[in-house]
Design a protein around this motif. Structure first.
Motif, short mmCIF file in Angstrom:
data_model
loop_
_atom_site.label_atom_id
_atom_site.label_comp_id
_atom_site.label_asym_id
_atom_site.label_seq_id
_atom_site.Cartn_x
_atom_site.Cartn_y
_atom_site.Cartn_z
N ASP A 169 0.84 -1.19 0.00
CA ASP A 169 0.00 0.00 0.00
C ASP A 169 0.87 1.25 0.00
N ALA A 170 1.56 1.46 -1.13
CA ALA A 170 2.44 2.62 -1.27
C ALA A 170 2.68 2.86 -2.75
N ASN A 171 3.00 4.08 -3.08
CA ASN A 171 3.30 4.44 -4.46
C ASN A 171 4.81 4.56 -4.62
N ILE A 172 5.38 3.68 -5.44
CA ILE A 172 6.82 3.73 -5.74
C ILE A 172 6.95 4.29 -7.14
N ASP A 173 6.91 5.61 -7.25
CA ASP A 173 6.88 6.26 -8.56
C ASP A 173 7.87 7.41 -8.65
N GLY A 174 8.93 7.35 -7.86
CA GLY A 174 9.92 8.43 -7.88
C GLY A 174 10.57 8.59 -9.23
N PRO A 175 11.01 9.80 -9.57
CA PRO A 175 11.60 10.04 -10.90
C PRO A 175 12.98 9.45 -11.08
N THR A 176 13.67 9.12 -9.98
CA THR A 176 15.02 8.56 -10.06
C THR A 176 15.12 7.33 -9.17
N PRO A 177 16.12 6.47 -9.43
CA PRO A 177 16.31 5.30 -8.54
C PRO A 177 16.50 5.71 -7.09
N GLU A 178 17.18 6.83 -6.85
CA GLU A 178 17.40 7.30 -5.48
C GLU A 178 16.08 7.69 -4.82
N ALA A 179 15.20 8.32 -5.60
CA ALA A 179 13.90 8.71 -5.05
C ALA A 179 13.05 7.49 -4.74
N LYS A 180 13.11 6.49 -5.62
CA LYS A 180 12.37 5.25 -5.38
C LYS A 180 12.90 4.55 -4.13
N GLU A 181 14.22 4.58 -3.94
CA GLU A 181 14.81 3.96 -2.75
C GLU A 181 14.27 4.61 -1.49
#
Length: 278
Positions: A169-181
């Motif tokens: 139950d979360a959105n993993i949609d960051g623009p970069t791999p670091e943001a997704k991490e």
């Protein structure tokens, strides 16, 4: 004779329409070997088989190009270095995290102290039953803190993924791999030293804002006995009952002259397992 578990594992790449179907085989009664695998990599859209897989998951696994017949080593576990799991120290873990929750039970099993293992297991189960009974009395619908139900599979909702029933139950949609991490690390404590932002209480009084729907007790990710009436305290003679009477759907305990029989769903081979003599 060893006790084996055999089944198929599927790995899909929707972007390229590729599907890997890997079968973890079990040794036949008269032939075969332990730890064997077999399978194919194919184009799921056209059905064309591109590679055939064979070997042993504990040794060398080989992929054969169907068109050229050329073989290549897919993975060699013989010389592979084992990577231990990186987990937070027990003192940093929440009291409901599995490793900490079951620590005393696991230690008793390792020490072959079955009485202590039974007692520790019963304490956890009794607590879960009491919490489930309280939720039922108060009309509380328990919902997973970290997962949400989805309608996956054919004809499912647009956010359904294959045939999953639950997804994080979360959105993993960051623009970069670091943001997704950072988004992943914000879901729950993972790394040593990372602090928990939520206490994983299994008796929430109301649904969490991030949850998208309300589900009844029958939809719980884990069955904590919500559908069962609260159990009366067990007597000393009954506290080891889970060893003698397994939950519904599990194999009954072995008795002299009554071996466990397992039929392979693909080959129809029949294997029999007998308990070791004391």
């Amino acid at each position: 004779m060893k006790y084996e578990l055999g089944d198929h594992s599927f790995v899909r790449c929707p972007e390229n329409n590729l599907l890997a179907d890997i079968e973890f085989k079990t040794k036949g009664y008269f032939g075969g070997t332990y730890n064997a695998i077999g399978g194919v990599i194919k184009n799921e859209k056209s059905g064309e088989i591109l590679y055939e897989l064979s070997g042993m998951w504990s040794g060398e696994m080989v992929a054969k190009d169907v068109m050229s017949g050329k073989k290549m080593v897919l993975f060699d576990a013989t010389n592979a270095r084992h990577t231990p799991a990186l987990v937070r120290p027990l003192e940093e873990q929440d009291e409901r995290e599995s490793q900490r929750l079951w620590q005393k039970t696991v230690m008793a099993i390792k020490d072959q102290d079955h009485d202590a293992a039974t007692d520790e297991k019963s304490k956890i189960e009794d607590q879960q039953r009491e919490e489930a009974a309280r939720r039922q009395r108060e009309g509380i619908d328990w919902q997973p803190r970290l997962f949400r139900r989805i309608n996956g599979g054919l004809g499912g909702s647009k956010d359904g993924v294959e045939e999953l029933d639950w997804m994080i139950d979360a959105n993993i949609d960051g623009p970069t791999p670091e943001a997704k991490e950072q988004q992943i690390l914000a879901i729950a404590p993972i790394l040593p030293g990372q602090k928990s932002q939520n206490h994983f209480d299994l008796t929430p009084s109301e649904p969490q804002p991030s949850q998208t729907a309300s589900f009844g007790a029958s939809s719980d990710l884990i069955d904590f006995g919500q559908s069962e009436a609260p159990l009366a305290p067990t007597s000393n003679n009954a506290q080891h009952e889970f060893f003698a009477r397994p939950p519904q759907g599990l194999q009954e305990p072995l008795e002299p002259g009554h071996p466990v029989k397992r039929v392979d769903t693909l080959t129809n081979d029949l294997d029999e397992f007998v308990d070791a003599k004391p």
